[in-house]
Design an enzyme around this catalytic site. Structure first.
Site, short mmCIF file in Angstrom:
data_model
loop_
_atom_site.label_atom_id
_atom_site.label_comp_id
_atom_site.label_asym_id
_atom_site.label_seq_id
_atom_site.Cartn_x
_atom_site.Cartn_y
_atom_site.Cartn_z
N THR A 54 49.21 35.99 46.05
CA THR A 54 48.97 34.46 46.35
C THR A 54 50.32 33.74 46.66
O THR A 54 50.51 33.01 47.66
CB THR A 54 48.49 33.70 45.37
OG1 THR A 54 46.90 34.31 45.17
CG2 THR A 54 47.93 32.24 45.57
N SER A 87 46.79 41.66 44.60
CA SER A 87 46.77 42.55 43.79
C SER A 87 45.78 43.26 43.26
O SER A 87 45.91 44.20 42.22
CB SER A 87 48.01 42.14 42.65
OG SER A 87 47.38 41.10 41.74
N THR A 100 48.85 37.38 40.98
CA THR A 100 48.82 37.41 39.48
C THR A 100 47.95 38.29 38.72
O THR A 100 48.02 38.26 37.72
CB THR A 100 48.28 35.74 39.34
OG1 THR A 100 47.14 35.39 40.04
CG2 THR A 100 49.30 34.81 39.92
N ASP A 101 46.87 38.85 39.90
CA ASP A 101 45.62 39.32 39.06
C ASP A 101 45.96 40.49 38.49
O ASP A 101 45.14 40.85 37.40
CB ASP A 101 44.49 39.47 40.34
CG ASP A 101 43.95 38.25 40.62
OD1 ASP A 101 43.88 37.36 39.72
OD2 ASP A 101 43.38 38.24 41.70
C1 SIN Z 1 46.65 38.61 43.76
O1 SIN Z 1 46.67 39.01 42.86
O2 SIN Z 1 46.94 39.23 44.77
C2 SIN Z 1 45.80 37.42 44.46
C3 SIN Z 1 45.76 36.38 43.31
C4 SIN Z 1 47.13 35.77 42.91
O3 SIN Z 1 48.00 36.21 43.29
O4 SIN Z 1 46.90 34.61 42.35
#
Ligand code: SIN
Length: 330
Positions: free
Chosen positions: A17, A63, A96-97
């Site tokens: 993100t 991710s 973050t995921d």
């Molecule tokens: C991801 O994990 O690539 C998408 C969600 C995020 O980064 O918050």
């Protein structure tokens, strides 16, 4: 505070993100992750001007789709840059995921002496008030600190150890938490304030070199699955895994992490099938599905606890132990 400003800091982009783009300005959820190149992210942070930075776009991925081949590519690039004398630390931008999984994987395989700092964002780069630029600035700061060693995660002004960090919120910008351990430190206006004594630095380790070579040579990690113990389970998922392995040896499970209830307890129907799996040489490890706490070691239990690791990190630990030959089929 020793800031190693002379050192080069390398920023490796992997997507997420933080590099996301929405078609409507101000949309914090309807965006596509992994769109903006890492050099463009840096260009949006004027406070980084004049620092000795290098960038490399390793991948552009959401991710949730993280995979072993990309982990290997990231390990290669990290090992390369960390071995360069002039590099003081490396920053990895990541979604973050699954950030906690990649950070733990990197720490487990490389045990880097220099700082490897993962950072991220909960809002896309096109948001009205994106959180990525401050996180990136903080991460670059931390990657230049001689007192930081090993893999850490920097998000929303906090520094977390790879071992303890977990994403705990689906929307808030302070989405990460380190459970009972708490964050290591916070970043305040470019200064680090430790909440605990800094953890012992990683030391150069021949065993890590050996594990890295094994990981890079492996076509895939040994098959380790996660199953959750819950009310009304019949153990059907584990039975299906065993049946799939009977039909195709390539699908034979090598390990199962059970996300157990409370202090590592398992529904009796699931326990029965897990016993069958154990008897067939599948390694079983118990982690807790509770957000906090750990499974307390119990030498009388046939299935070891995860040493405080969450189910997703216990999966990585077991797969690496199987790959390294540290555990053999029972
Ligand atoms: C991801 O994990 O690539 C998408 C969600 C995020 O980064 O918050």
């Amino acid at each position: 505070m020793a800031i190693n400003n002379k050192g080069v800091r390398v920023i490796l982009g992997t997507g997420g993100t933080i590099a996301g783009r929405a078609s409507r300005p101000g949309d914090n959820v309807g965006y596509v992750a992994g769109q903006v190149r890492v050099e463009d992210l840096l260009a949006g942070v004027p406070a980084l001007e004049g620092m000795a930075l290098e960038v490399e776009q390793v991948e552009q991925v959401d991710s949730k789709d993280m995979h072993f081949d990309l982990w290997k590519r990231l390990l290669e690039r990290l090992a390369h840059h960390l071995s360069r004398e002039e590099v003081s630390g490396v920053v990895v931008t990541h979604g973050t995921d699954t950030l906690e999984e990649t950070a733990w994987f990197v720490e487990s395989v490389l045990r880097p002496v220099k700082p490897v700092v993962f950072t991220c964002a909960m809002r896309p780069a096109t948001a009205l008030v994106p959180d990525g630029p401050q996180n990136l600035l903080d991460a670059v700061t931390v990657a230049g600190l001689a007192e930081v060693s090993g893999t850490v995660v920097v998000c929303a002004g906090q520094v977390h150890a790879a071992e303890h960090v977990a994403k705990v919120h689906s929307y808030r910008v302070d989405a990460f938490d380190s459970g009972d351990a708490g964050p290591l430190a916070c970043v305040e206006e470019g200064q680090l304030r430790w909440f605990h004594r800094p953890p012992a630095a990683n030391t150069p380790d021949g065993r890590a070199d050996d594990l890295l070579a094994r990981v890079l040579a492996a076509p895939a990690l040994p098959g380790v699955h996660i199953v959750t113990s819950h009310a009304d389970t019949d153990g059907g998922l584990v039975r299906a895994l065993l049946l799939a392995g009977d039909a195709d040896p390539g699908l034979r499970p090598r390990g199962i992490v059970v996300a157990a209830t409370g202090n590592g307890t398992v529904h009796r129907a699931l326990a029965q099938v897990l016993s069958e799996a154990s008897a067939r040489g599948v390694r079983v490890v118990r982690a807790t599905r509770c957000a906090r706490g750990r499974v307390i070691p119990d030498p009388a239990n046939p299935w070891p606890d995860s040493a405080g690791l969450s189910p997703v990190k216990a999966r990585i630990a077991l797969a690496l132990a199987l790959l390294a030959g540290d555990v053999v089929p029972s």
